[in-house]
Motif scaffolding. Structure first.
Motif, PDB file in Angstrom:
ATOM      1  N   ALA A 116      41.417  39.946  33.024  1.00  0.00           N
ATOM      2  CA  ALA A 116      40.525  40.926  32.420  1.00  0.00           C
ATOM      3  C   ALA A 116      39.471  41.443  33.398  1.00  0.00           C
ATOM      4  O   ALA A 116      39.179  42.643  33.432  1.00  0.00           O
ATOM      5  N   VAL A 117      38.902  40.553  34.195  1.00  0.00           N
ATOM      6  CA  VAL A 117      37.777  40.931  35.053  1.00  0.00           C
ATOM      7  C   VAL A 117      38.254  41.518  36.379  1.00  0.00           C
ATOM      8  O   VAL A 117      37.652  42.459  36.890  1.00  0.00           O
ATOM      9  N   PHE A 118      39.356  40.975  36.927  1.00  0.00           N
ATOM     10  CA  PHE A 118      39.804  41.421  38.250  1.00  0.00           C
ATOM     11  C   PHE A 118      41.138  42.156  38.218  1.00  0.00           C
ATOM     12  O   PHE A 118      41.677  42.509  39.276  1.00  0.00           O
ATOM     13  N   GLY A 119      41.646  42.423  37.023  1.00  0.00           N
ATOM     14  CA  GLY A 119      42.943  43.080  36.919  1.00  0.00           C
ATOM     15  C   GLY A 119      42.974  44.492  37.465  1.00  0.00           C
ATOM     16  O   GLY A 119      44.046  45.016  37.778  1.00  0.00           O
ATOM     17  N   ARG A 120      41.825  45.122  37.588  1.00  0.00           N
ATOM     18  CA  ARG A 120      41.742  46.474  38.139  1.00  0.00           C
ATOM     19  C   ARG A 120      41.418  46.489  39.635  1.00  0.00           C
ATOM     20  O   ARG A 120      41.379  47.553  40.251  1.00  0.00           O
ATOM     21  N   SER A 121      41.154  45.332  40.200  1.00  0.00           N
ATOM     22  CA  SER A 121      40.738  45.263  41.596  1.00  0.00           C
ATOM     23  C   SER A 121      41.941  45.226  42.529  1.00  0.00           C
ATOM     24  O   SER A 121      42.999  44.696  42.192  1.00  0.00           O
ATOM     25  N   SER A 122      41.752  45.746  43.729  1.00  0.00           N
ATOM     26  CA  SER A 122      42.814  45.760  44.722  1.00  0.00           C
ATOM     27  C   SER A 122      43.164  44.333  45.140  1.00  0.00           C
ATOM     28  O   SER A 122      42.278  43.546  45.486  1.00  0.00           O
ATOM     29  N   PRO A 123      44.454  43.991  45.150  1.00  0.00           N
ATOM     30  CA  PRO A 123      44.846  42.651  45.607  1.00  0.00           C
ATOM     31  C   PRO A 123      44.561  42.438  47.088  1.00  0.00           C
ATOM     32  O   PRO A 123      44.604  41.308  47.568  1.00  0.00           O
ATOM     33  N   LEU A 124      44.255  43.515  47.820  1.00  0.00           N
ATOM     34  CA  LEU A 124      43.904  43.383  49.233  1.00  0.00           C
ATOM     35  C   LEU A 124      42.505  42.798  49.414  1.00  0.00           C
ATOM     36  O   LEU A 124      42.182  42.267  50.479  1.00  0.00           O
ATOM     37  N   GLY A 125      41.670  42.911  48.377  1.00  0.00           N
ATOM     38  CA  GLY A 125      40.294  42.456  48.512  1.00  0.00           C
ATOM     39  C   GLY A 125      39.929  41.277  47.646  1.00  0.00           C
ATOM     40  O   GLY A 125      38.864  40.683  47.822  1.00  0.00           O
ATOM     41  N   VAL A 126      40.801  40.926  46.692  1.00  0.00           N
ATOM     42  CA  VAL A 126      40.539  39.802  45.791  1.00  0.00           C
ATOM     43  C   VAL A 126      41.713  38.835  45.866  1.00  0.00           C
ATOM     44  O   VAL A 126      42.871  39.233  45.732  1.00  0.00           O
ATOM     45  N   ARG A 127      41.406  37.583  46.081  1.00  0.00           N
ATOM     46  CA  ARG A 127      42.454  36.559  46.186  1.00  0.00           C
ATOM     47  C   ARG A 127      42.155  35.441  45.204  1.00  0.00           C
ATOM     48  O   ARG A 127      41.032  34.936  45.147  1.00  0.00           O
ATOM     49  N   ALA A 128      43.159  35.056  44.424  1.00  0.00           N
ATOM     50  CA  ALA A 128      43.000  33.962  43.464  1.00  0.00           C
ATOM     51  C   ALA A 128      43.667  32.709  44.016  1.00  0.00           C
ATOM     52  O   ALA A 128      44.749  32.767  44.606  1.00  0.00           O
ATOM     53  N   VAL A 129      43.002  31.569  43.817  1.00  0.00           N
ATOM     54  CA  VAL A 129      43.548  30.276  44.243  1.00  0.00           C
ATOM     55  C   VAL A 129      43.566  29.356  43.031  1.00  0.00           C
ATOM     56  O   VAL A 129      42.526  29.084  42.434  1.00  0.00           O
ATOM     57  N   GLY A 130      44.744  28.908  42.651  1.00  0.00           N
ATOM     58  CA  GLY A 130      44.876  27.967  41.540  1.00  0.00           C
ATOM     59  C   GLY A 130      45.008  26.554  42.083  1.00  0.00           C
ATOM     60  O   GLY A 130      45.866  26.287  42.934  1.00  0.00           O
ATOM     61  N   TRP A 131      44.173  25.649  41.590  1.00  0.00           N
ATOM     62  CA  TRP A 131      44.149  24.286  42.125  1.00  0.00           C
ATOM     63  C   TRP A 131      44.906  23.325  41.219  1.00  0.00           C
ATOM     64  O   TRP A 131      44.690  23.290  40.013  1.00  0.00           O
ATOM     65  N   LYS A 132      45.767  22.559  41.831  1.00  0.00           N
ATOM     66  CA  LYS A 132      46.534  21.513  41.142  1.00  0.00           C
ATOM     67  C   LYS A 132      46.119  20.144  41.687  1.00  0.00           C
ATOM     68  O   LYS A 132      45.216  20.042  42.512  1.00  0.00           O
ATOM     69  N   ALA A 133      46.808  19.097  41.254  1.00  0.00           N
ATOM     70  CA  ALA A 133      46.542  17.764  41.798  1.00  0.00           C
ATOM     71  C   ALA A 133      46.817  17.778  43.294  1.00  0.00           C
ATOM     72  O   ALA A 133      47.755  18.439  43.754  1.00  0.00           O
TER      73      ALA A 133
END
Length: 281
Positions: free
Chosen positions: A90-107
Motif C-alpha cells: 500500500a505505501v510503496f506500491g507506487r514507488s520505483s523498484p530502482l529506489g526502494v528495496r524490501a528485505v524479508g527476514w527469516k530464521a
C-alpha cells in the motif's frame, strides 16, 4: 479531505504512540490496537488518501535518490498477520523498484549464526539515496530467543545495547531510521488467521507454527514491550501503529513517512556550470 487526514492527530496524541527514551516507562498494553487516530472517519476517503500519499512518496523517493545525502531504513515489525506485507504494497506500491528495496527476514542460516547477530543485518542497510524496508528485522533476535529462553537476561541486555549502538552509528553516518511496530489485538489475529485458512488463495501463507506462536501470545507481547522500551532512542524512536484497521495502518505509516521525507529538505544536485547552455543535436 478532513484536517485529520491531512495532518493526523495532535502532537500530544502522536507522542503517546512514540517511544524514544530507554529510561522512560513504556506499556504496550496501554495502546489500543483498534484506535484510528489518523483516520478521517470515512474508510473510502482514507483509502483514497493512502493512494494519494503513495504517489507523493514516489515523487519524494525520486528526489531522495537524486539528492543522495541520506539513506532511509524503514523497519516494519509485528506479530504474525499484523500486516507487514500489506503495508509494503500500500505505501510503496507506487514507488520505483530502482529506489526502494524490501528485505524479508527469516530464521538465520548456519553461516549467519556463525557471526554476530547484526552481521547479516548490516549487509542489507540502505546505500546513499536508497530506501530499504525491512519486513521483520534485527528485532527478531530479541523476540524469538527471549520467548524460548535461548539467551540469558544478560545476553538480552547486551543485544539491546548492541542494537542501540548499531542504529546510532547508522544515524550518525546519514541513515534515517523509522521503526514501526504494527500493533494488533489477539481477536484480530484470530480473524486474520482464520481468513487465511478459509481462502484457497491465501492458505499457502498459513503454517502450523503460527498456532504455536499464538499460544505464546502473552510471552510475545512482553518481549515486544521490553524490546521497544529498551531500544526506543532519540536517534531511532519507535512508533506504535494501531493496526487492527488495515486502512488506518497504511494511512498512518504513509503519512509519517511523507512527513519524514519532507523534513529532510531534499534537493536536486547542482547543475554543472555549462549544462544549461548545452543543445542536443
Amino acid at each position: 479531505m478532513t484536517a485529520s487526514t491531512k495532518s493526523g492527530p495532535s502532537a500530544r496524541k502522536l507522542a503517546a504512540l512514540t517511544h524514544s527514551d530507554p529510561e522512560a516507562r513504556f506499556e504496550l498494553a496501554g495502546i489500543d490496537p483498534s484506535a484510528k487516530p489518523f483516520s478521517s472517519g470515512d474508510k473510502a476517503q482514507d483509502k483514497a488518501a493512502v493512494e494519494a500519499l503513495a504517489l507523493e512518496i514516489d515523487a519524494l523517493q525520486n528526489l531522495f535518490y537524486a539528492d543522495k545525502r541520506f539513506k532511509l531504513l524503514v523497519v516494519l515489525q509485528g506479530i504474525d498477520t499484523s500486516g507487514k506485507d500489506g503495508t509494503l504494497r500500500a505505501v510503496f506500491g507506487r514507488s520505483s523498484p530502482l529506489g526502494v528495496r524490501a528485505v524479508g527476514w527469516k530464521a538465520p542460516s548456519d553461516q549467519e549464526k556463525a557471526h554476530d547477530v547484526l552481521w547479516r543485518i548490516h549487509r542489507e542497510v540502505p546505500a546513499a539515496g536508497e530506501i530499504v524496508v525491512f519486513n521483520r528485522s534485527h528485532y527478531e533476535d530479541v523476540l524469538v530467543p527471549v520467548v524460548h529462553g535461548w539467551i540469558t537476561p544478560e545476553q538480552q541486555r547486551q543485544r539491546y545495547a548492541h542494537i542501540n549502538d548499531f542504529e546510532r552509528m547508522l544515524c550518525e553516518t546519514g541513515t534515517v531510521v523509522c521503526k514501526f511496530l504494527l500493533h494488533i489485538g489477539k481477536d484480530e489475529q484470530r480473524e486474520r488467521l482464520q481468513a487465511r485458512l478459509d481462502d484457497p488463495t491465501k492458505r499457502w501463507k498459513f503454517q502450523s507454527e503460527d498456532l504455536a506462536v499464538r499460544a505464546q501470545w502473552d510471552d510475545y507481547q512482553r518481549a515486544y514491550q521490553d524490546a521497544v522500551a529498551a531500544t526506543g532512542t532519540p536517534w531511532a524512536p519507535w512508533t506504535i501503529v494501531p493496526a487492527d484497521s488495515k486502512t488506518h495502518r497504511n494511512l498512518m505509516i504513509a503519512t509519517l513517512l511523507k512527513r519524514k521525507l519532507e523534513s529532510l529538505q531534499l534537493r536536486y544536485p547542482p547543475d554543472a556550470p555549462d549544462l544549461p547552455k548545452r543543445k542536443i543535436v
